[in-house]
Design an enzyme around this catalytic site. Structure first.
Site, PDB file in Angstrom:
ATOM      1  N   THR A 289       0.838  -1.193   0.000  1.00  0.00           N
ATOM      2  CA  THR A 289       0.000   0.000   0.000  1.00  0.00           C
ATOM      3  C   THR A 289       0.873   1.242   0.000  1.00  0.00           C
ATOM      4  OG1 THR A 289      -0.109   0.387   2.397  1.00  0.00           O
ATOM      5  CG2 THR A 289      -1.668  -1.216   1.494  1.00  0.00           C
ATOM      6  N   ASP A 290       0.312   2.347  -0.453  1.00  0.00           N
ATOM      7  CA  ASP A 290       0.952   3.625  -0.176  1.00  0.00           C
ATOM      8  C   ASP A 290       0.721   3.929   1.306  1.00  0.00           C
ATOM      9  OD1 ASP A 290       2.262   6.041  -0.460  1.00  0.00           O
ATOM     10  OD2 ASP A 290       1.107   6.685  -2.199  1.00  0.00           O
ATOM     11  N   ALA A 291       1.299   4.999   1.805  1.00  0.00           N
ATOM     12  CA  ALA A 291       1.225   5.319   3.230  1.00  0.00           C
ATOM     13  C   ALA A 291      -0.231   5.383   3.698  1.00  0.00           C
ATOM     14  CB  ALA A 291       1.916   6.648   3.493  1.00  0.00           C
TER      15      ALA A 291
END
Length: 574
Positions: A289-291
């Site tokens: 995932t992104d942040a």
């Protein structure tokens, strides 16, 4: 000899290409883990301490699969990474945003240049060199995973986050440059995480602040972002970062009848992760995932549900936390409630371990070579890397517009210079440093008398100064804009000093005026009246020196704009 689990056979294929003994390590490690240790492998938090005692407690409690530190001195970062790898029984994926050079992890690393600067050279070899510099310097600091390249396509000049972080607006150039960069990263011994799937740069908003939308039709997406991702996958990308970006046309195609309110960003959309990325594009690597503290994630679903749902939807690793203790509990509760199955948990952890095995981390762990020696820190800003960065600066600075035929300038003709600097703030998550003093120094060395405009206090007497009096004071006006693209900005535009736009170029028809941007190629939308305009894309020292050489006529302009710097507006061209 352990009989290999048939479900792990895919690990011998692209992109991991694991040998039988590597697959054995993956399987043995997975089987030896408790449920809590498996859950820990899903997490890649931000490092919050350099203290060994704190790190030991953290590793023992959460057993993270990876970790990421913000840039600090190379020695400090390397030492911390060494402690972490010694403490963790399973080697850690240690990552950094190695987008623009070794400065992505080490403050004393080489700031090579933003991706758009590299694209402006129009040379794939330069993207390869960026990958080598970022990978080599990241490696000596102890990293083994690069959150790069960015393969977003800068289709919308109003987007406040893609901008100079991309290789431009042409999908073909983006694919070619990204593959060259990834080649350099891989040759340095790191894995690349290609980002941000399914593609940023269409919306004019920032996914740090809300879930953004890639509004392309399925056909348009296939021919642009889809083509780029397919090329990266075919060339061996080991991991892909999913963004908090919706792709509604593909969600509707893959899930007929889905209601608009049910469409989720990719990080929570199984049809995008599995139907599109896994099945259509054939990606067999790790999805991260992104942040997850970003609003694009936090505002899409209750966090208690979203945390396990991200893994259940197809992500293999969970990046950053609002609170690691709570997120860990949410993941465990998600298994208890059935949001996340044990089979899906094992599948995700298997890919995490497979990425580690593909990098040889398990072998390096046995050999004690996971983190290089302190002596290898000499690679940071080594002479070869600085020479390459200087070449990149020389070949990338772009003369966009010179309709007043101002260039080259000389101190004999334009002795008295008023310098306006816009932005130029250090700190936060911005990469570049201040360019004010370097510009003043280079110009004074060339014989100019430079007066820096005070943007901290309005000079009301000057606000009402006559045109003739103003012309008698200055021979040339130079603007330098260092309004750097960074996360969590709604816009990246010029905001003039108030009152009465005190520092705006009202004098362009009375005094020769030069505008230089070192951080954003789209400022002509705000200064169309400027007749001489230069884009340089990055605010490092190599770029500043190259700019001054070129405006003095010591070096020719060689850069080719990777985007439309005129922003599609007719009045910006003359």
């Amino acid at each position: 000899m352990i009989k290999l689990n048939a479900s792990l056979a895919h690990l011998s294929n692209k992109p991991f290409f694991l040998r039988d003994k590597d697959i054995e390590w993956v399987e043995e490690t997975l089987q030896s883990m408790s449920l809590h240790e498996k859950i820990g492998q899903l997490f890649c938090p931000i490092g919050g301490s350099y203290n060994k005692q704190d790190l030991e407690a953290f590793i023992n409690e959460y057993h993270p699969g990876g970790i990421m530190y913000r840039p600090d001195s190379g020695a400090k970062i390397q030492g911390t990474h060494r402690i972490l790898q010694e403490l963790s029984s399973v080697p850690l994926l240690i990552t950094a945003n190695l987008e623009a050079g070794g400065n992505g992890i080490a403050t004393d690393g080489t700031y090579f240049g933003k991706q758009m600067q590299v694209a402006a050279t129009d040379k794939e070899e330069m993207a390869y060199k960026l990958g080598l510099v970022a990978g080599r310097e990241g490696r000596v600091a102890g990293c083994n995973w690069a959150f790069a390249p960015i393969v977003d396509i800068d289709m919308n000049y109003r987007n406040p986050i893609t901008n100079v972080r991309t290789y431009g607006s042409d999908p073909i150039r983006v694919a070619q440059m990204s593959k060259a960069f990834m080649k350099g990263i891989h040759e340095s011994g790191l894995a690349a995480a290609v980002k941000h799937f399914p593609g940023d740069g269409v919306d004019d908003r920032d996914q740090h602040l809300l879930s953004t939308i890639n509004s392309l039709s399925t056909e348009e997406w296939d021919q642009s972002f889809g083509m780029v991702y397919q090329e990266m996958i075919d060339c061996g990308a080991k991991s892909i970062m999913a963004g908090h970006i919706m792709l509604p046309e593909y969600s509707r195609k893959l899930m007929p009848g889905i209601a608009d309110e049910q469409i989720m960003p990719a990080t929570l959309a199984p049809e995008i992760l599995n139907g599109l990325l896994r099945e259509k594009l054939g990606f067999n690597g790790l999805i991260v995932t992104d942040a997850t503290p970003m609003l694009g994630f936090t505002t899409s679903e209750r966090r208690e549900i979203a945390v396990p749902k991200a893994i259940a939807s197809g992500c293999d690793m969970f990046l950053f936390n609002r609170n690691i203790k709570e997120d860990y509990e949410f993941m465990l509760k998600g298994i208890e409630t059935g949001i996340l199955t044990l089979d899906r948990l094992d599948e995700a952890v298997t890919r995490v371990l497979a990425l580690k095995a593909s990098l040889g981390l398990h072998v390096q762990k046995e050999q004690g070579t996971l983190v290089p020696s302190e002596a290898e820190l000499s690679l940071l800003q080594c002479e070869e890397h600085k020479v390459w960065a200087k070449e990149c600066a020389d070949q990338s600075v772009t003369l966009v517009k010179n309709t007043q035929k101002l260039l080259p300038i000389s101190a004999e003709k334009y002795k008295r210079v008023r310098l306006y600097v816009l932005g130029d703030q250090e700190g936060g998550l911005k990469e570049g440093g201040s360019v004010t003093q370097p510009f003043i120094s280079y110009l004074e060395k060339a014989g100019f008398q430079v007066e820096l405009y005070n943007d901290k206090q309005v000079n009301f007497q000057e606000l009402f100064m006559s045109v003739n009096d103003f012309k008698e004071k200055y021979d040339l006006i130079i603007y330098v804009a260092n309004l750097e693209t960074a996360s969590n900005q709604t816009t990246v535009r010029i905001n003039w000093q108030q009152p009465l736009n005190a520092n705006a170029p009202w004098f362009v028809y009375d005094i020769p005026t030069l505008f230089i941007s070192v951080a954003n190629p789209y400022h002509l939308q705000d200064v169309p009246m400027v007749k001489t305009y230069i884009n340089a894309y990055s605010s490092n020292s190599f770029v500043v020196e190259a700019i001054v050489d070129k405006i003095l006529g010591k070096s020719e302009f060689k850069g080719k704009s990777p985007v439309d710097p005129f922003c599609g507006k007719w009045d910006t061209r003359f």
